[in-house]
Design a protein around this motif. Structure first.
Motif, PDB file in Angstrom:
ATOM      1  N   PRO A 131       0.048   6.630  16.115  1.00  0.00           N
ATOM      2  CA  PRO A 131       0.409   5.283  15.827  1.00  0.00           C
ATOM      3  C   PRO A 131       0.861   5.474  14.238  1.00  0.00           C
ATOM      4  O   PRO A 131       1.722   4.477  13.949  1.00  0.00           O
ATOM      5  N   LEU A 132       0.305   6.321  13.425  1.00  0.00           N
ATOM      6  CA  LEU A 132       0.807   6.567  12.002  1.00  0.00           C
ATOM      7  C   LEU A 132       2.393   6.839  12.028  1.00  0.00           C
ATOM      8  O   LEU A 132       3.327   6.287  11.440  1.00  0.00           O
ATOM      9  N   VAL A 133       2.578   7.849  12.914  1.00  0.00           N
ATOM     10  CA  VAL A 133       3.845   8.404  13.090  1.00  0.00           C
ATOM     11  C   VAL A 133       5.005   7.295  13.562  1.00  0.00           C
ATOM     12  O   VAL A 133       6.088   7.299  13.040  1.00  0.00           O
ATOM     13  N   GLU A 134       4.307   6.682  14.685  1.00  0.00           N
ATOM     14  CA  GLU A 134       5.336   5.620  14.983  1.00  0.00           C
ATOM     15  C   GLU A 134       5.425   4.524  14.003  1.00  0.00           C
ATOM     16  O   GLU A 134       6.775   4.044  13.904  1.00  0.00           O
ATOM     17  N   ALA A 135       4.443   4.241  13.177  1.00  0.00           N
ATOM     18  CA  ALA A 135       4.724   3.116  12.157  1.00  0.00           C
ATOM     19  C   ALA A 135       5.775   3.541  11.160  1.00  0.00           C
ATOM     20  O   ALA A 135       6.709   2.927  10.659  1.00  0.00           O
ATOM     21  N   ILE A 136       5.632   5.074  10.692  1.00  0.00           N
ATOM     22  CA  ILE A 136       6.584   5.558   9.855  1.00  0.00           C
ATOM     23  C   ILE A 136       7.801   5.490  10.258  1.00  0.00           C
ATOM     24  O   ILE A 136       9.014   5.380   9.797  1.00  0.00           O
ATOM     25  N   GLY A 137       8.277   5.804  11.767  1.00  0.00           N
ATOM     26  CA  GLY A 137       9.300   5.935  12.339  1.00  0.00           C
ATOM     27  C   GLY A 137      10.079   4.546  12.161  1.00  0.00           C
ATOM     28  O   GLY A 137      11.112   4.162  12.014  1.00  0.00           O
ATOM     29  N   ARG A 138       9.173   3.314  12.294  1.00  0.00           N
ATOM     30  CA  ARG A 138       9.763   2.020  12.276  1.00  0.00           C
ATOM     31  C   ARG A 138      10.218   1.517  10.864  1.00  0.00           C
ATOM     32  O   ARG A 138      11.280   0.596  10.809  1.00  0.00           O
ATOM     33  N   THR A 139       9.687   2.059   9.992  1.00  0.00           N
ATOM     34  CA  THR A 139       9.595   1.460   8.569  1.00  0.00           C
ATOM     35  C   THR A 139      10.181   2.295   7.475  1.00  0.00           C
ATOM     36  O   THR A 139      10.625   1.788   6.546  1.00  0.00           O
ATOM     37  N   VAL A 200      11.128  10.786   2.923  1.00  0.00           N
ATOM     38  CA  VAL A 200       9.651  11.210   2.488  1.00  0.00           C
ATOM     39  C   VAL A 200       9.082  10.424   1.690  1.00  0.00           C
ATOM     40  O   VAL A 200       7.557  10.338   1.681  1.00  0.00           O
ATOM     41  N   THR A 201       9.734   9.822   0.490  1.00  0.00           N
ATOM     42  CA  THR A 201       8.855   8.945  -0.244  1.00  0.00           C
ATOM     43  C   THR A 201       8.597   7.636   0.183  1.00  0.00           C
ATOM     44  O   THR A 201       7.443   7.135  -0.175  1.00  0.00           O
ATOM     45  N   ARG A 202       9.273   7.279   1.057  1.00  0.00           N
ATOM     46  CA  ARG A 202       8.636   6.051   1.801  1.00  0.00           C
ATOM     47  C   ARG A 202       7.702   6.296   2.653  1.00  0.00           C
ATOM     48  O   ARG A 202       6.519   5.346   2.636  1.00  0.00           O
ATOM     49  N   ALA A 203       7.434   7.425   3.382  1.00  0.00           N
ATOM     50  CA  ALA A 203       6.538   7.805   4.047  1.00  0.00           C
ATOM     51  C   ALA A 203       5.234   7.823   3.365  1.00  0.00           C
ATOM     52  O   ALA A 203       4.044   7.556   3.772  1.00  0.00           O
ATOM     53  N   ALA A 204       5.252   8.536   2.100  1.00  0.00           N
ATOM     54  CA  ALA A 204       4.308   8.880   1.166  1.00  0.00           C
ATOM     55  C   ALA A 204       3.609   7.418   0.944  1.00  0.00           C
ATOM     56  O   ALA A 204       2.474   7.226   0.725  1.00  0.00           O
ATOM     57  N   ALA A 205       4.570   6.429   0.476  1.00  0.00           N
ATOM     58  CA  ALA A 205       4.094   5.153   0.118  1.00  0.00           C
ATOM     59  C   ALA A 205       3.518   4.442   1.179  1.00  0.00           C
ATOM     60  O   ALA A 205       2.519   3.570   1.036  1.00  0.00           O
ATOM     61  N   PHE A 206       3.770   4.416   2.573  1.00  0.00           N
ATOM     62  CA  PHE A 206       3.215   4.117   3.444  1.00  0.00           C
ATOM     63  C   PHE A 206       1.965   4.479   3.848  1.00  0.00           C
ATOM     64  O   PHE A 206       0.654   3.782   3.992  1.00  0.00           O
ATOM     65  N   LEU A 207       1.618   5.887   3.775  1.00  0.00           N
ATOM     66  CA  LEU A 207       0.209   6.555   3.987  1.00  0.00           C
ATOM     67  C   LEU A 207      -0.721   5.864   2.734  1.00  0.00           C
ATOM     68  O   LEU A 207      -1.762   6.346   3.151  1.00  0.00           O
ATOM     69  N   ALA A 208      -0.324   5.637   1.517  1.00  0.00           N
ATOM     70  CA  ALA A 208      -1.201   5.348   0.622  1.00  0.00           C
ATOM     71  C   ALA A 208      -1.619   4.038   0.816  1.00  0.00           C
ATOM     72  O   ALA A 208      -2.204   3.383  -0.037  1.00  0.00           O
ATOM     73  N   GLY A 209      -0.997   3.168   1.767  1.00  0.00           N
ATOM     74  CA  GLY A 209      -1.447   1.780   2.019  1.00  0.00           C
ATOM     75  C   GLY A 209      -2.834   1.721   2.693  1.00  0.00           C
ATOM     76  O   GLY A 209      -3.293   2.684   3.084  1.00  0.00           O
ATOM     77  N   PRO A 210      -3.375   0.522   2.798  1.00  0.00           N
ATOM     78  CA  PRO A 210      -4.756   0.343   3.428  1.00  0.00           C
ATOM     79  C   PRO A 210      -5.156   0.496   4.559  1.00  0.00           C
ATOM     80  O   PRO A 210      -6.095   0.676   5.308  1.00  0.00           O
ATOM     81  N   VAL A 219       4.241  13.344   4.474  1.00  0.00           N
ATOM     82  CA  VAL A 219       4.637  14.273   5.699  1.00  0.00           C
ATOM     83  C   VAL A 219       5.722  15.394   5.077  1.00  0.00           C
ATOM     84  O   VAL A 219       6.109  15.199   4.048  1.00  0.00           O
ATOM     85  N   TRP A 220       5.941  16.295   5.907  1.00  0.00           N
ATOM     86  CA  TRP A 220       6.334  17.491   5.482  1.00  0.00           C
ATOM     87  C   TRP A 220       7.451  18.022   6.435  1.00  0.00           C
ATOM     88  O   TRP A 220       7.193  18.580   7.506  1.00  0.00           O
ATOM     89  N   PRO A 221       8.756  17.928   6.134  1.00  0.00           N
ATOM     90  CA  PRO A 221      10.023  18.221   7.126  1.00  0.00           C
ATOM     91  C   PRO A 221      10.315  19.824   6.726  1.00  0.00           C
ATOM     92  O   PRO A 221      10.651  20.109   5.433  1.00  0.00           O
ATOM     93  N   TRP A 222      10.169  20.692   7.769  1.00  0.00           N
ATOM     94  CA  TRP A 222      10.631  21.819   7.539  1.00  0.00           C
ATOM     95  C   TRP A 222      11.143  22.601   8.826  1.00  0.00           C
ATOM     96  O   TRP A 222      10.989  22.060   9.977  1.00  0.00           O
ATOM     97  N   GLY A 223      11.763  23.820   8.669  1.00  0.00           N
ATOM     98  CA  GLY A 223      11.950  24.500  10.033  1.00  0.00           C
ATOM     99  C   GLY A 223      13.067  24.015  10.879  1.00  0.00           C
ATOM    100  O   GLY A 223      13.067  24.078  11.915  1.00  0.00           O
ATOM    101  N   GLN A 224      14.025  23.407  10.255  1.00  0.00           N
ATOM    102  CA  GLN A 224      15.062  22.562  10.771  1.00  0.00           C
ATOM    103  C   GLN A 224      16.198  23.701  11.345  1.00  0.00           C
ATOM    104  O   GLN A 224      16.329  24.766  11.102  1.00  0.00           O
TER     105      GLN A 224
END
Length: 340
Positions: A131-139, A200-210, A219-224
């Motif tokens: 659910p976290l990743v789905e929410a990050i994907g949406r926002t 990645v900055t938007r995702a970090a801000a989202f994950l800092a939320g309540p 989140v950490w993107p690598w190995g592309q």
């Protein structure tokens, strides 16, 4: 075989079992410290040797080594870790897409003075990460970015049509290689790609939320790389093959090579994995097939986590009281294996 019966092959991979001497194990490696009667007998009665699984000039990792062990030259076929796992998910990709592996991680701070604390965010459970990743994907995703939730901390980020953009050249280190190290170098690389940095900055801000109660705070993107293409395993080697594994990188290699990918309920890649079910799936396939690539991930996960005691536990024989496990292997009649 000499008696005319068909040859059956099991290729057992104990991923990450090798290690260095550990002070907490009286100067022994985890393999030396573990009781290994079956492997000791194989060493006495079988043949032993060494092989190079990572070509010169390529970064050592499970993606490169497992591709080589399956018989495909990584120098020719390897495009990145993300594309292999995308094949495992069965994603349909365009030739100019760029696919990242995306970890949910724990950092001390998502800033230049931050350290990588945990590449797996406390081995976050799938029920919490999805659910976290789905929410990050949406926002949080810029245009042309799509997130695909995976298992536990392992997910995928696809940048559509990015083969000629900055995404293709971003050099971010695998998070499991930099535990307790500075992330400044990697953040600088991400800043060099504006769309990726925005994400990645938007995702970090989202994950800092309540709403986030997990240990994941970045989140950490690598190995592309671009989409993976492998030759058909049966055509190249003349045998019908299957892979049995809990991890997408091995499943992806198998699926890209046209092998059977066995689905084992309860296979996690950790110490609590369904060992009995994996063996049952292998035996089930060998009733009709010829070759099984049986992959064990727990030693590797313990090694990345610095858990020497857990690694010993991952290596020693497994004894589970009273358990019977069943596994489903596509293509086998009925799909249900024998219980063990």
């Amino acid at each position: 075989m000499a008696d005319g019966s068909p040859l059956k092959l099991v290729f057992l991979i104990a991923d990450g079992m090798a290690d260095r001497p550990v002070a907490g194990l009286d100067g022994r490696t985890p393999l030396e410290a573990a009781a290994t009667p079956a492997m000791d007998r194989l060493a006495r009665e079988g043949r032993m040797g060494m092989c190079r699984t990572v070509p010169d000039g390529m970064s050592p990792g499970s993606d490169v080594a497992n591709m080589a062990l399956l018989g495909f030259d990584p120098a020719r076929y390897h495009t990145g870790r993300g594309p292999i796992e995308a094949a495992g998910m069965g994603l349909r990709l365009a030739p100019d897409d760029v696919i990242f592996r995306l970890n949910t991680v724990t950092v001390s701070a998502f800033a230049d003075d931050g350290l990588m604390r945990d590449y797996a965010a406390g081995h976050i459970a799938t029920e919490a990460s999805r659910p976290l990743v789905e929410a990050i994907g949406r926002t949080c995703c810029p245009p042309a970015y799509t997130l695909y939730p995976g298992v536990q901390y392992r997910h995928l980020l696809v940048a559509k049509g990015a083969a000629d953009r900055a995404e293709a050249a971003v050099d971010v280190r695998p998070p499991h290689n930099i535990t307790d190290q500075s992330i400044a170098r990697d953040l600088a690389a991400m800043r060099g790609c504006p769309a990726l940095w925005t994400f990645v900055t938007r995702a970090a801000a989202f994950l800092a939320g309540p709403d986030n109660v997990t240990k994941a705070n970045a989140v950490w993107p690598w190995g592309q790389g671009r989409a993976l293409t492998l030759p058909d395993f049966a055509t190249v080697f003349g045998v019908r093959g299957a892979v049995v594994s809990a991890v997408d990188v091995v499943k992806g290699l198998g699926r890209a090579a046209g092998m059977t990918v066995c689905d084992v309920p309860g296979a996690t890649g950790l110490l609590d994995t369904n060992y009995e079910g994996k063996v049952a799936a292998a035996l089930d396939f060998l009733a009709k097939g010829d070759f099984v690539y049986l992959h064990v991930e727990a030693p590797d996960e313990c090694g990345h986590g610095g858990d020497a005691v857990g690694k010993v536990e991952a290596i020693r024989p497994v004894r589970r009281p009273g358990g019977r496990a069943h596994a489903r292997c596509p293509g086998r009649p009925g799909g249900l294996s024998r219980g063990l």
